[in-house]
Design a protein around this motif. Structure first.
Motif, PDB file in Angstrom:
ATOM      1  N   LYS A  45       6.802   5.794   1.898  1.00  0.00           N
ATOM      2  CA  LYS A  45       7.479   4.823   1.025  1.00  0.00           C
ATOM      3  C   LYS A  45       7.482   3.441   1.674  1.00  0.00           C
ATOM      4  O   LYS A  45       7.187   2.438   1.016  1.00  0.00           O
ATOM      5  CB  LYS A  45       8.903   5.294   0.760  1.00  0.00           C
ATOM      6  N   ASP A  46       7.781   3.389   2.950  1.00  0.00           N
ATOM      7  CA  ASP A  46       7.850   2.109   3.664  1.00  0.00           C
ATOM      8  C   ASP A  46       6.485   1.437   3.785  1.00  0.00           C
ATOM      9  O   ASP A  46       6.380   0.217   3.627  1.00  0.00           O
ATOM     10  CB  ASP A  46       8.461   2.300   5.052  1.00  0.00           C
ATOM     11  N   ILE A  47       5.426   2.202   4.046  1.00  0.00           N
ATOM     12  CA  ILE A  47       4.101   1.582   4.190  1.00  0.00           C
ATOM     13  C   ILE A  47       3.565   1.134   2.837  1.00  0.00           C
ATOM     14  O   ILE A  47       2.911   0.094   2.730  1.00  0.00           O
ATOM     15  CB  ILE A  47       3.102   2.489   4.964  1.00  0.00           C
ATOM     16  N   VAL A  48       3.879   1.870   1.777  1.00  0.00           N
ATOM     17  CA  VAL A  48       3.488   1.455   0.422  1.00  0.00           C
ATOM     18  C   VAL A  48       4.224   0.161   0.059  1.00  0.00           C
ATOM     19  O   VAL A  48       3.624  -0.766  -0.492  1.00  0.00           O
ATOM     20  CB  VAL A  48       3.764   2.579  -0.601  1.00  0.00           C
ATOM     21  N   ALA A  49       5.506   0.092   0.386  1.00  0.00           N
ATOM     22  CA  ALA A  49       6.289  -1.121   0.116  1.00  0.00           C
ATOM     23  C   ALA A  49       5.741  -2.299   0.912  1.00  0.00           C
ATOM     24  O   ALA A  49       5.676  -3.426   0.396  1.00  0.00           O
ATOM     25  CB  ALA A  49       7.759  -0.880   0.449  1.00  0.00           C
ATOM     26  N   TYR A  50       5.348  -2.063   2.155  1.00  0.00           N
ATOM     27  CA  TYR A  50       4.778  -3.141   2.966  1.00  0.00           C
ATOM     28  C   TYR A  50       3.492  -3.670   2.330  1.00  0.00           C
ATOM     29  O   TYR A  50       3.295  -4.880   2.227  1.00  0.00           O
ATOM     30  CB  TYR A  50       4.508  -2.674   4.403  1.00  0.00           C
ATOM     31  N   LEU A  51       2.627  -2.770   1.888  1.00  0.00           N
ATOM     32  CA  LEU A  51       1.373  -3.194   1.254  1.00  0.00           C
ATOM     33  C   LEU A  51       1.672  -4.004  -0.009  1.00  0.00           C
ATOM     34  O   LEU A  51       1.029  -5.026  -0.254  1.00  0.00           O
ATOM     35  CB  LEU A  51       0.490  -1.997   0.917  1.00  0.00           C
ATOM     36  N   ALA A  52       2.649  -3.579  -0.782  1.00  0.00           N
ATOM     37  CA  ALA A  52       2.992  -4.279  -2.020  1.00  0.00           C
ATOM     38  C   ALA A  52       3.579  -5.668  -1.760  1.00  0.00           C
ATOM     39  O   ALA A  52       3.354  -6.598  -2.541  1.00  0.00           O
ATOM     40  CB  ALA A  52       3.974  -3.442  -2.830  1.00  0.00           C
ATOM     41  N   SER A  53       4.296  -5.820  -0.662  1.00  0.00           N
ATOM     42  CA  SER A  53       4.955  -7.090  -0.392  1.00  0.00           C
ATOM     43  C   SER A  53       4.124  -8.050   0.449  1.00  0.00           C
ATOM     44  O   SER A  53       4.290  -9.257   0.358  1.00  0.00           O
ATOM     45  CB  SER A  53       6.293  -6.857   0.311  1.00  0.00           C
ATOM     46  N   ASP A  54       3.238  -7.519   1.296  1.00  0.00           N
ATOM     47  CA  ASP A  54       2.477  -8.374   2.205  1.00  0.00           C
ATOM     48  C   ASP A  54       1.132  -7.722   2.517  1.00  0.00           C
ATOM     49  O   ASP A  54       0.125  -8.102   1.973  1.00  0.00           O
ATOM     50  CB  ASP A  54       3.292  -8.619   3.481  1.00  0.00           C
ATOM     51  N   GLY A  55       1.140  -6.760   3.400  1.00  0.00           N
ATOM     52  CA  GLY A  55      -0.066  -6.004   3.724  1.00  0.00           C
ATOM     53  C   GLY A  55      -1.071  -6.688   4.620  1.00  0.00           C
ATOM     54  O   GLY A  55      -2.117  -6.118   4.929  1.00  0.00           O
ATOM     55  N   THR A  56      -0.784  -7.903   5.067  1.00  0.00           N
ATOM     56  CA  THR A  56      -1.785  -8.667   5.808  1.00  0.00           C
ATOM     57  C   THR A  56      -2.174  -8.058   7.147  1.00  0.00           C
ATOM     58  O   THR A  56      -3.285  -8.289   7.615  1.00  0.00           O
ATOM     59  CB  THR A  56      -1.321 -10.121   6.049  1.00  0.00           C
ATOM     60  N   GLU A  57      -1.286  -7.278   7.738  1.00  0.00           N
ATOM     61  CA  GLU A  57      -1.604  -6.700   9.051  1.00  0.00           C
ATOM     62  C   GLU A  57      -2.338  -5.365   8.958  1.00  0.00           C
ATOM     63  O   GLU A  57      -2.740  -4.808   9.980  1.00  0.00           O
ATOM     64  CB  GLU A  57      -0.328  -6.545   9.870  1.00  0.00           C
ATOM     65  N   LEU A  58      -2.531  -4.867   7.755  1.00  0.00           N
ATOM     66  CA  LEU A  58      -3.270  -3.618   7.586  1.00  0.00           C
ATOM     67  C   LEU A  58      -4.767  -3.903   7.553  1.00  0.00           C
ATOM     68  O   LEU A  58      -5.210  -4.883   6.945  1.00  0.00           O
ATOM     69  CB  LEU A  58      -2.873  -2.925   6.277  1.00  0.00           C
ATOM     70  N   SER A  59      -5.537  -3.027   8.168  1.00  0.00           N
ATOM     71  CA  SER A  59      -6.993  -3.151   8.071  1.00  0.00           C
ATOM     72  C   SER A  59      -7.403  -2.846   6.628  1.00  0.00           C
ATOM     73  O   SER A  59      -6.622  -2.278   5.850  1.00  0.00           O
ATOM     74  CB  SER A  59      -7.665  -2.163   9.025  1.00  0.00           C
ATOM     75  N   GLU A  60      -8.616  -3.192   6.280  1.00  0.00           N
ATOM     76  CA  GLU A  60      -9.098  -2.935   4.915  1.00  0.00           C
ATOM     77  C   GLU A  60      -9.115  -1.438   4.607  1.00  0.00           C
ATOM     78  O   GLU A  60      -8.779  -1.025   3.495  1.00  0.00           O
ATOM     79  CB  GLU A  60     -10.482  -3.549   4.706  1.00  0.00           C
ATOM     80  N   ILE A  61      -9.495  -0.633   5.583  1.00  0.00           N
ATOM     81  CA  ILE A  61      -9.484   0.821   5.387  1.00  0.00           C
ATOM     82  C   ILE A  61      -8.051   1.303   5.191  1.00  0.00           C
ATOM     83  O   ILE A  61      -7.780   2.123   4.310  1.00  0.00           O
ATOM     84  CB  ILE A  61     -10.151   1.550   6.571  1.00  0.00           C
ATOM     85  N   SER A  62      -7.132   0.795   5.989  1.00  0.00           N
ATOM     86  CA  SER A  62      -5.731   1.176   5.862  1.00  0.00           C
ATOM     87  C   SER A  62      -5.190   0.796   4.485  1.00  0.00           C
ATOM     88  O   SER A  62      -4.457   1.580   3.865  1.00  0.00           O
ATOM     89  CB  SER A  62      -4.889   0.526   6.955  1.00  0.00           C
ATOM     90  N   LYS A  63      -5.526  -0.387   4.012  1.00  0.00           N
ATOM     91  CA  LYS A  63      -5.086  -0.807   2.676  1.00  0.00           C
ATOM     92  C   LYS A  63      -5.585   0.164   1.620  1.00  0.00           C
ATOM     93  O   LYS A  63      -4.834   0.572   0.733  1.00  0.00           O
ATOM     94  CB  LYS A  63      -5.576  -2.220   2.372  1.00  0.00           C
ATOM     95  N   ALA A  64      -6.852   0.524   1.708  1.00  0.00           N
ATOM     96  CA  ALA A  64      -7.430   1.447   0.720  1.00  0.00           C
ATOM     97  C   ALA A  64      -6.752   2.808   0.806  1.00  0.00           C
ATOM     98  O   ALA A  64      -6.487   3.439  -0.224  1.00  0.00           O
ATOM     99  CB  ALA A  64      -8.939   1.578   0.951  1.00  0.00           C
TER     100      ALA A  64
END
Length: 69
Positions: A45-64
């Motif tokens: 839940k927390d990582i999904v929320a992070y991606l929705a709000s910012d996500g800039t520190e996630l790699s492209e694979i992590s985002k996918a």
């Protein structure tokens, strides 16, 4: 010291980095399956929320991978 969010970001990026051997799509799938199987519901839940709000520190694979959750 890392925040809980920073720790999650670090962990998902490590998982995706360690699974790049099959190409982008396969790495995202493997990472997503790992998160589904081994991460607590609150962590997902927390990582999904992070991606929705910012996500800039996630790699492209992590985002996918997180998008697949």
């Amino acid at each position: 010291m890392r925040t809980a969010e920073q720790q999650l970001i670090h962990m998902v990026n490590q998982i995706s980095e360690n699974n790049q051997h099959g190409g982008f799509d396969k790495a995202a799938e493997i990472t997503s399956v790992h998160l589904q199987k081994f991460w607590a519901r609150s962590m997902k839940k927390d990582i999904v929320a992070y991606l929705a709000s910012d996500g800039t520190e996630l790699s492209e694979i992590s985002k996918a991978a997180v998008k697949q959750l």
